[in-house]
Write a protein that holds these residues in place. Structure first.
Motif, PDB file in Angstrom:
ATOM      1  N   SER A 414      36.016  22.534  42.341  1.00 25.33           N
ATOM      2  CA  SER A 414      36.238  21.376  43.167  1.00 25.33           C
ATOM      3  C   SER A 414      36.443  22.262  44.726  1.00 25.33           C
ATOM      4  CB  SER A 414      37.404  20.336  42.987  1.00 25.33           C
ATOM      5  OG  SER A 414      38.422  21.446  42.796  1.00 25.33           O
ATOM      6  N   SER A 415      37.006  23.578  44.579  1.00 27.88           N
ATOM      7  CA  SER A 415      37.157  24.289  45.720  1.00 27.88           C
ATOM      8  C   SER A 415      35.999  25.054  46.296  1.00 27.88           C
ATOM      9  CB  SER A 415      38.290  25.292  45.524  1.00 27.88           C
ATOM     10  OG  SER A 415      37.654  26.266  44.399  1.00 27.88           O
ATOM     11  N   ALA A 416      34.943  24.708  45.505  1.00 30.57           N
ATOM     12  CA  ALA A 416      33.407  25.357  46.235  1.00 30.57           C
ATOM     13  C   ALA A 416      33.161  25.034  47.667  1.00 30.57           C
ATOM     14  CB  ALA A 416      32.239  25.157  45.189  1.00 30.57           C
ATOM     15  N   MET A 456      29.519  33.291  47.953  1.00 34.37           N
ATOM     16  CA  MET A 456      29.824  31.968  47.414  1.00 34.37           C
ATOM     17  C   MET A 456      31.333  32.008  46.965  1.00 34.37           C
ATOM     18  SD  MET A 456      28.749  28.774  46.971  1.00 34.37           S
ATOM     19  CE  MET A 456      29.937  27.576  46.973  1.00 34.37           C
ATOM     20  N   VAL A 457      31.909  33.100  46.161  1.00 35.84           N
ATOM     21  CA  VAL A 457      33.058  33.271  45.752  1.00 35.84           C
ATOM     22  C   VAL A 457      34.054  33.565  46.752  1.00 35.84           C
ATOM     23  CG1 VAL A 457      34.665  34.547  44.196  1.00 35.84           C
ATOM     24  CG2 VAL A 457      32.237  33.745  43.570  1.00 35.84           C
ATOM     25  N   VAL A 458      33.787  34.493  47.754  1.00 39.00           N
ATOM     26  CA  VAL A 458      34.892  34.891  48.782  1.00 39.00           C
ATOM     27  C   VAL A 458      34.822  33.742  49.707  1.00 39.00           C
ATOM     28  CG1 VAL A 458      35.030  36.577  50.551  1.00 39.00           C
ATOM     29  CG2 VAL A 458      34.170  37.476  48.566  1.00 39.00           C
ATOM     30  N   GLY A 459      33.878  33.129  50.090  1.00 43.36           N
ATOM     31  CA  GLY A 459      34.110  32.023  50.857  1.00 43.36           C
ATOM     32  C   GLY A 459      34.871  30.834  50.503  1.00 43.36           C
ATOM     33  N   SER A 460      34.656  30.466  49.266  1.00 40.21           N
ATOM     34  CA  SER A 460      35.440  29.627  48.591  1.00 40.21           C
ATOM     35  C   SER A 460      36.882  29.769  48.157  1.00 40.21           C
ATOM     36  CB  SER A 460      34.617  29.286  47.510  1.00 40.21           C
ATOM     37  OG  SER A 460      33.374  28.626  47.490  1.00 40.21           O
ATOM     38  N   ARG A 461      37.134  31.041  48.024  1.00 42.09           N
ATOM     39  CA  ARG A 461      38.467  31.485  47.835  1.00 42.09           C
ATOM     40  C   ARG A 461      39.109  31.641  49.312  1.00 42.09           C
ATOM     41  NH1 ARG A 461      40.366  30.733  42.523  1.00 42.09           N
ATOM     42  NH2 ARG A 461      38.800  31.726  41.076  1.00 42.09           N
ATOM     43  N   TRP A 462      38.579  31.953  50.307  1.00 42.81           N
ATOM     44  CA  TRP A 462      38.915  32.212  51.589  1.00 42.81           C
ATOM     45  C   TRP A 462      39.542  30.647  52.043  1.00 42.81           C
ATOM     46  CZ3 TRP A 462      36.162  32.134  56.538  1.00 42.81           C
ATOM     47  CH2 TRP A 462      37.275  32.597  57.767  1.00 42.81           C
ATOM     48  N   GLN A 463      38.521  29.711  51.931  1.00 45.37           N
ATOM     49  CA  GLN A 463      38.721  28.559  52.465  1.00 45.37           C
ATOM     50  C   GLN A 463      38.482  27.444  51.531  1.00 45.37           C
ATOM     51  OE1 GLN A 463      37.158  27.938  56.489  1.00 45.37           O
ATOM     52  NE2 GLN A 463      38.026  25.872  56.608  1.00 45.37           N
ATOM     53  N   PRO A 464      39.214  27.233  50.659  1.00 43.90           N
ATOM     54  CA  PRO A 464      39.015  26.180  49.247  1.00 43.90           C
ATOM     55  C   PRO A 464      38.688  24.911  50.050  1.00 43.90           C
ATOM     56  CG  PRO A 464      41.165  27.083  49.277  1.00 43.90           C
ATOM     57  CD  PRO A 464      40.515  27.790  50.284  1.00 43.90           C
ATOM     58  N   GLU A 465      37.741  23.971  49.442  1.00 42.49           N
ATOM     59  CA  GLU A 465      37.648  22.877  49.769  1.00 42.49           C
ATOM     60  C   GLU A 465      37.754  21.782  48.710  1.00 42.49           C
ATOM     61  OE1 GLU A 465      33.421  20.662  50.333  1.00 42.49           O
ATOM     62  OE2 GLU A 465      33.910  21.954  52.023  1.00 42.49           O
ATOM     63  N   GLY A 466      38.822  20.847  48.742  1.00 45.48           N
ATOM     64  CA  GLY A 466      38.892  19.749  47.766  1.00 45.48           C
ATOM     65  C   GLY A 466      38.031  18.754  47.382  1.00 45.48           C
TER      66      GLY A 466
END
Length: 476
Positions: A414-416, A456-466
């Motif tokens: 869900s954080s992608a 994809m992994v770094v961007g989603s970890r840095w700014q997660p999206e719910g």
């Protein structure tokens, strides 16, 4: 094949086989098409009620192209075991997609296309990037199959290049147009049985005349390098083949449409079985290439290993067998490409973008018009020959491998992040194309997938999206 070389099969026999199977496919397509309800959902997804046998068969048949039956023996002949194994690893795309297919069926029970997922999960801009990648890949794939049809039928039977291309595309278009997904899946079932049985016949005959211990001993003495499983280039090609196939399957609407068309209870099993069944094809045909290498079989053109071996073992009957296998391989892939791409254009472009008020009947008519339009466009683009079909496929591999991680992460996390998905596809494609030009075509997919994964992994970890997964059912 040299211009003055005699074809493997007499033109009269070839035409008889073409007429026989063309009439059969078209007749079955019309009959199966009439069995449906007649609405757009039935035309595009066969009523969403496909069982295990048909689902497995259509997955396998759609993945078997003319390349599978002719390039795999060439790979085995040229590079030995790694050539055969690396080609077979393309089946991992279907197998690894199996758990994702279950997830898709769960999250989008009424979905129709891969574009539906990208649009709802990441937004319109990501959808545009995804659609550009899909368009380049699909046109490249259609072109290779169309040109392959012309070249292969010319080499096998002496058909004019353009005649062979028009015949195969024309037959695939007619039964897809009338029968939709029901016709595609039904003919795929018969085509998959034909391919499996006929290839098994050639393989059994080959190894009865030339037992495996004899082949192995001969290769050890004459071509020991072809049995080296630690060959660096072979390992790289194998990784590229696996990642390329993942990109092809994870993003392409051929496979998403099969998910939506199949019963939920059979989705995972059919993808696993379809992948395993497909892997047997390059392993069988590649081993025939090893037999030809061990025998020092004289070849005027190395990609004709399989026809030469079949003709050598079975004479005219072997040539006819190869012709049927190739014809079934080409039509089973082209019909799937035409149907799934037409559905994607009708649903995502015509309905979602241009005419959201369109009726069900108008959507179905749009899908049928897209089938015809794609066929005409493919013929126009494929009319002049290209020197290398493989180069086209490797080029598209640099693009599609970038979609693996945005699709996989978007289904489970869900954080992608949507911006991470956009940059991952764009950056992965750019780096993959650079590797294609600057390093080697067969490593493009490796670089593309690696860069896409990191972004994809770094961007989603840095700014997660719910993200609320319930939204995937909205607007579908």
């Amino acid at each position: 094949m040299p211009a003055d070389a005699a074809p493997f099969l007499a033109p009269g026999i070839a035409w008889a086989l073409v007429v026989l199977f063309s009439v059969l496919w078209i007749a079955l397509g019309i009959v199966w098409g009439r069995r449906g309800k007649g609405d757009a959902d039935d035309y595009m997804l066969a009523g969403r009620n496909i069982g295990l046998a048909l689902s497995t068969a259509t997955l396998m048949a759609s993945w078997v192209t003319g390349n599978t039956t002719l390039l795999a023996p060439e790979f085995g002949y040229r590079t030995g075991l790694w050539g055969m194994f690396s080609y077979a690893l393309a089946g991992l795309g279907l197998i690894l997609f199996a758990p994702l297919a279950v997830r898709i069926k769960q999250l989008m029970p009424h979905g129709r296309t891969s574009g539906d997922f990208i649009r709802l999960r990441y937004g319109r801009l990501a959808w545009w990037v995804f659609m550009v990648i899909t368009a380049v890949y699909t046109l490249g794939f259609l072109m290779t199959q169309a040109m392959g049809a012309g070249l292969l039928l010319q080499a096998l039977s002496g058909f004019d290049y353009h005649v062979g291309m028009v015949v195969v595309i024309g037959v695939s278009t007619v039964y897809t147009l009338f029968g939709g997904m029901r016709a595609v899946i039904g003919t795929d079932f018969i085509q998959s049985l034909l391919i499996m049985v006929l290839l098994a016949v050639v393989a059994v005959l080959a190894f009865r005349q030339f037992p495996m211990p004899e082949v192995h001993a001969r290769l050890i003495s004459t071509h020991p390098d072809r049995l080296d499983l630690l060959l660096p280039a072979g390992l790289l090609i194998a990784w590229n083949s696996a990642l390329f196939s993942m990109g092809e399957v994870f993003h392409n609407n051929i496979w998403w449409s099969r998910v939506f068309a199949s019963r939920r209870s059979v989705v995972m099993t059919s993808f696993v079985l379809g992948g395993l069944a497909w892997m047997s094809i390059p392993l069988v045909t590649g081993s025939i290439g090893l037999v030809a290498l061990a025998r020092d079989l004289p070849l005027e053109q190395v990609n004709m290993v399989f026809p030469v071996m079949a003709a050598d073992l079975l004479g005219a009957g072997g040539a006819a067998l190869v012709f049927v296998v190739v014809f079934a391989s080409l039509t089973s892939t082209l019909d799937s490409l035409l149907a799934s791409t037409a559905d994607l254009l009708a649903e995502d472009v015509y309905f979602r973008l241009l005419r959201p008020q369109a009726s069900d009947a108008q959507l179905k008519q749009a899908a049928r018009q897209m089938v015809v339009g794609l066929s005409v466009l493919t013929l126009a683009l494929s009319w002049p020959r290209l020197d290398s079909l493989a180069s086209v496929l490797f080029f598209t591999g640099a693009l599609v491998a970038s979609t693996v991680w945005p699709v996989a992460c978007g289904l489970y996390w869900s954080s992608a992040n949507r911006w991470a998905a956009i940059v991952a596809m764009a950056a992965g494609s750019a780096v993959g194309l650079s590797a294609y030009v600057l390093i080697a075509p067969y490593c493009a997919a490796v670089f593309s997938a690696a860069v896409s994964a990191v972004v994809m992994v770094v961007g989603s970890r840095w700014q997660p999206e719910g993200f609320d997964f319930n939204r995937l059912q909205e607007g579908v």
